[in-house]
Design an enzyme around this catalytic site. Sequence first.
Site, mmCIF file in Angstrom:
data_model
loop_
_atom_site.group_PDB
_atom_site.id
_atom_site.type_symbol
_atom_site.label_atom_id
_atom_site.label_comp_id
_atom_site.label_asym_id
_atom_site.label_seq_id
_atom_site.Cartn_x
_atom_site.Cartn_y
_atom_site.Cartn_z
ATOM 1 C CD GLU A 154 -2.984 1.180 1.809
ATOM 2 O OE1 GLU A 154 -3.555 2.619 2.593
ATOM 3 O OE2 GLU A 154 -3.130 -0.039 2.595
ATOM 4 N NE ARG A 155 -2.646 5.023 -0.326
ATOM 5 C CZ ARG A 155 -2.840 5.670 -1.029
ATOM 6 N NH1 ARG A 155 -3.167 5.274 -1.876
ATOM 7 N NH2 ARG A 155 -4.225 5.681 -0.208
ATOM 8 C CD GLU A 278 -6.952 6.126 6.112
ATOM 9 O OE1 GLU A 278 -7.464 6.530 5.894
ATOM 10 O OE2 GLU A 278 -6.661 4.734 6.992
ATOM 11 N NE ARG A 311 -0.416 4.205 12.110
ATOM 12 C CZ ARG A 311 -0.652 5.120 11.287
ATOM 13 N NH1 ARG A 311 -2.362 4.504 10.964
ATOM 14 N NH2 ARG A 311 -0.446 5.729 9.970
ATOM 15 C CE LYS A 347 -0.680 9.571 9.635
ATOM 16 N NZ LYS A 347 -1.569 8.739 7.940
ATOM 17 C CG ASP A 352 -3.002 10.825 5.199
ATOM 18 O OD1 ASP A 352 -1.758 10.335 5.655
ATOM 19 O OD2 ASP A 352 -2.960 10.629 4.052
ATOM 20 C CD GLU A 374 3.385 6.579 10.459
ATOM 21 O OE1 GLU A 374 2.897 5.811 9.844
ATOM 22 O OE2 GLU A 374 2.011 6.890 11.588
ATOM 23 C CD GLU A 380 -0.865 8.151 0.635
ATOM 24 O OE1 GLU A 380 -1.766 8.329 0.777
ATOM 25 O OE2 GLU A 380 -0.355 8.321 1.523
ATOM 26 C CD1 TRP A 529 -13.216 10.168 2.775
ATOM 27 C CD2 TRP A 529 -14.588 9.592 2.309
ATOM 28 N NE1 TRP A 529 -12.768 9.084 3.878
ATOM 29 C CE2 TRP A 529 -14.119 8.619 3.222
ATOM 30 C CE3 TRP A 529 -15.703 8.792 1.477
ATOM 31 C CZ2 TRP A 529 -15.244 7.800 3.641
ATOM 32 C CZ3 TRP A 529 -15.765 7.774 1.020
ATOM 33 C CH2 TRP A 529 -16.119 6.928 2.488
#
Length: 688
Positions: A154-155, A278, A311, A347, A352, A374, A380, A529
């Site tokens: 993923e990514r 998510e 997280r 993060k 993001d 993080e 990405e 989104w």
Amino acid sequence: MLVATAIAACAAPGSAEDGYRLWMRYPAVTATSEIDAAPATPVLAAAAAELRRGLPAGAGPVMLAPAGDPRLAELRLPTAQLGDEGYLVRRATVAGRSVTLVTGNTDRGLLYGTFALLRHLATGASIERVSLSSSPAVKLRILDHWDNLDGVVERGYAGRSLWDWWSLPELKDPRYTDYARANASIGINGTVLNNVNAKAISLTPRYIAKAAALADIFRPYGIKVYLSARFSAPIELGGLKTADPRDPAVAAWWRAKSDEIYRAIPDFGGFLVKANSEGQPGPRDYGASHADGANMLAAAVKPHGGIVMWRAFVYADTDPQDRAKQAYAEFKPLDGKFADNVIVQVKNGAIDFQPREPFHPLFGAIPKTPLMIEFQITKEYLGFASHLAYLGPLFEEVLDAQTGARRGETVGSVVSGAAEHHGISGMAGVANIGDDRDWSGSSFNQANWYAFGRLAWDPALSSRDIAREWVEQTFGSDPALVDAIIPIMAGSREAVVDYTGPLGLAHLMATGHHYGPGPWVSDLARPEWNPVYYHRGDHEGIGFDRTKTGSNAVAQYAPRLARAYSDPAKTPLTELLWFHHLRWDYRLSTGRTVWEELVQRYDRGVATVADMQRRWAALEPRIDAERWQKTATLLAVQAREARWWRDASLAYWMSLNQLPLPPGSAPPEHDLAWYKALSFPDAPGNPQ
């Protein structure tokens, strides 16, 4: 004659350079001198093997000896402050013999000292005057692999997963050892093997055995393995009716599972958990808190010395006003309520991994809780593997940011634990590694892996100095070559910011795959989104009002910063539209209006990439053909896509504000409808 011909062919300038050796491009002729490594441990054996592989001819004898070796007693070396992983490398006379001494308090310290010595020599320094001493500021220096069990990353933009889960544990690819060598060379000491969007079967006996095989390979290089744990595993694997962390049966299941893992992997590092984000399951499904969930897991691994990395990316539809506020709102009230073997992983920014966003307000806000930053090494939102974007400046920018909470406190000092003297500290990087021959999709993507490791070891390092040592090891130490490449790297990330989201704009990419521009997207089910949610552009102005007249996200920062961020005249231009919705004709400190400044920065980003192309083209005679050509090709892709980002974005903004472009700025190549019609359902790295 045949042997001579073969040797000549291998040494010819035209021989292929595929990037596999990363920054560990050791000399063709290595030393034959003695390497004294005692006592014989797997870690010291790995260090000695690296010296035999990498020491140049004429290096002389090298001695690997722990600080407690009686032979070193009379030297009275300053090793007490080195801790468990620090090293000391210097010339010394031991038992009447002149040697290059590598020492430390543990064999891991000697391993890191070995790589420091090889880095010292590879960057053109002399072994006769070597004097190196360092210990890591951060305890947990970890790569997070978003690798799925089916091999999809993923990514990930460098091929499929490095881990061949199907063939493990029997088939142990030699590349796993080279992966461990590369990580040890930059001080990384942990690897999370599987995606944070975890599958429960990662914790079954079959997959524990596979993880154990990798742990055996990594152990001589000082690397522990960790697993992402799915919070609902007691239901999916254990047949329980609940995963409520307050249920004794759930806690017992996790204790038994942890015991099982530690029987197979005695030095297992612990769990990484993505919960209530998510769509992932978590403690809030049962009315419990993040602390309840983290502490239950922490109790399961604590008897074995394990930790839980929990997280704080709690991306759920819980705050329709401003997604950026969610993590702070959920974790601030929990300060001081986590177990001592829990570290909260935050993060670098509140949204993001955007090309630029302000540092996360949790840094400095929960001083009783250790925080692990993080970063995303895989790009990405910075052009995938195609765009040259050296992320050292991004990492450095965040780590150097003043939190404002306490005098002199930086994000880096919070992360290292120095600010609050926590016993646990950490830095995680979402890996950009795949099974591509060059590991990360391009030579310059390797630099981001390298920079992450070096800054995790020492957050105070300069990204420019890191770039220099990476270039010297990767392309050679010719000063003219090095001085030509560093400016390309130094300005590359800012170029991506300019042509994708200048002045603090963010999250403007097309949805799902995140490839290319999509600032017009507004029809997705949840508001956060949609890119329009983040830029709030309309006929009058643009930007997200996060002051008290808007979402008041500024209040999550320390008062001094909150006051500055509340005033557009005091907010840095780089973050202006992150915090403010301003009229298109608002006059900035540059003398230009918001609209004029946006256009200028889009144009600057495109121009910077063109300049990078010109600089790289001039280096063709100095770099092997294979790596030069691949980079040149990718720069051509970047130039085309930078123009695409610029043109599509301006076409959309102009559809809102009805303003002309400033004089001298070229119009978009196509109309807005053309850009909106583009579709890329097969873009890589997108989970299906």
